[in-house]
Design an enzyme around this catalytic site. Structure first.
Site, PDB file in Angstrom:
ATOM      1  CE  LYS A  67     -17.981   5.624 -10.187  1.00 54.84           C
ATOM      2  NZ  LYS A  67     -17.810   4.630  -9.111  1.00 54.84           N
ATOM      3  NE  ARG A 105     -18.002   9.051 -14.835  1.00 53.43           N
ATOM      4  CZ  ARG A 105     -17.915   9.676 -13.671  1.00 53.43           C
ATOM      5  NH1 ARG A 105     -18.719   9.328 -12.672  1.00 53.43           N
ATOM      6  NH2 ARG A 105     -17.039  10.657 -13.478  1.00 53.43           N
ATOM      7  CB  CYS A 143      -0.934   0.003   1.201  1.00 50.83           C
ATOM      8  SG  CYS A 143      -0.081  -0.067   2.778  1.00 50.83           S
TER       9      CYS A 143
END
Length: 309
Positions: free
Chosen positions: A295, A298, A156
């Site tokens: 999405k 999109r 991370c």
């Protein structure tokens, strides 16, 4: 999906089922958890289905006087130990750990191929889990030579990296061999939740999945850490004949997500959320097609749109 690499001798209070590590010697269980678990006889199917989950008691705003059972996602420290030397500790959902170890090793450039790993033991204890990896002599010598630059690099971020020029890896530019029809993206997005059984109960996991050209998700992994979910999927992909396709992740696209994908030869990366500026710069340099805001209906293409149709 079963890893082709035959690994793992599970020890110290663990059971294994279909590649899932299930610690059952949890230390420090709270009184509330004891109340939940007391006198419960669970079948093997129940235990396996709840891998990565822990039941607890919670209080809701609409009734502060009565508790009710709820689920929490497990977040367990996992150490990757190469030839006896601990390299990194990650917080993970404790399943698909063999795939995670292979994917991390590939995406961090520790190995060139899964064949560089000769064996693997997954050992669980009260304080966490160790994945003990036996590397080939050649790759272990290379790891030791790079160890100071790599030490502390996590999934991370770059914790422990000492100099700015140690951030990032030299990436070979990707070829332009794949295309993807954006009309199939919505189909893939609709399937992503199927690969998050822990997330469905807790709302607490990220997912990474492989999209076939027709929009079908052939496999997916989840984890409390987005980079870990990606490494797990890359580990499975390294040993499967999935063919052409693209990566889909449920998170934002950081530079490390791009870097890990490119290190494993992935040409197209779809992220549900946005991309960072550095991620776009890395994707541009290494010829990866990076798509954000994936999405229904999109998609924002940041780099190399020629792969999209």
């Amino acid at each position: 999906m079963r890893l082709l690499l035959s690994v793992s001798r599970f020890r110290i209070g663990t059971i294994q089922h279909n590649g899932i590590l299930l610690p059952f010697n949890h230390c420090g269980i709270s009184q509330d958890q004891k109340k939940v678990n007391k006198n419960e006889a669970r079948s093997d199917a129940d235990v396996i289905g709840n891998a990565g989950l822990r039941e607890t008691l919670v209080w809701q705003r609409d009734d502060l006087h009565h508790s009710r059972a709820d689920w929490l996602a497990e977040e367990v420290p996992v150490a990757l130990v190469y030839n006896g030397i601990s390299h990194v500790v990650m917080m993970t959902t404790p399943k698909d750990l063999e795939a995670f170890a292979i994917g991390f090793s590939l995406s961090e450039g520790i190995i060139d191929a899964p064949a560089d790993i000769f064996g693997m033991d997954v050992v669980a204890g009260c304080n966490g889990i160790e994945v003990q990896i036996e590397l080939s002599s050649r790759r272990f010598m290379a790891l030791k030579a790079q160890r100071r630059a790599l030490a502390g690099r996590t999934g991370c971020g770059v914790c422990g990296v000492e100099q700015l020029d140690q951030i990032g890896k030299p990436l070979t530019p990707l070829p332009f061999t794949q295309r993807f029809t954006l009309a199939h993206l919505d189909r893939a997005l609709g399937q992503l939740n199927q690969f998050q059984p822990v997330g469905q109960k807790t709302g607490c996991t990220h997912a990474a999945a492989w999209i076939q050209p027709d929009g079908v998700l052939i496999h997916g992994c989840e984890d409390v850490g987005r980079h870990v979910a990606l490494d797990k999927l890359l580990g499975y992909r390294s040993q499967a004949a999935w063919g052409e396709g693209a990566l889909l992740v449920s998170s934002r696209a950081s530079y490390e997500m791009v870097q890990k994908s490119a290190m494993c030869g992935v040409e197209i990366l779809f992220a549900v959320s946005a991309a960072t500026r550095l991620a776009v710069e890395v994707a541009e340099r290494c010829n990866l097609t990076l798509v954000g805001f994936s999405k229904p209906g999109r998609a924002t293409i940041y780099t190399h749109p020629q792969r999209m149709m």
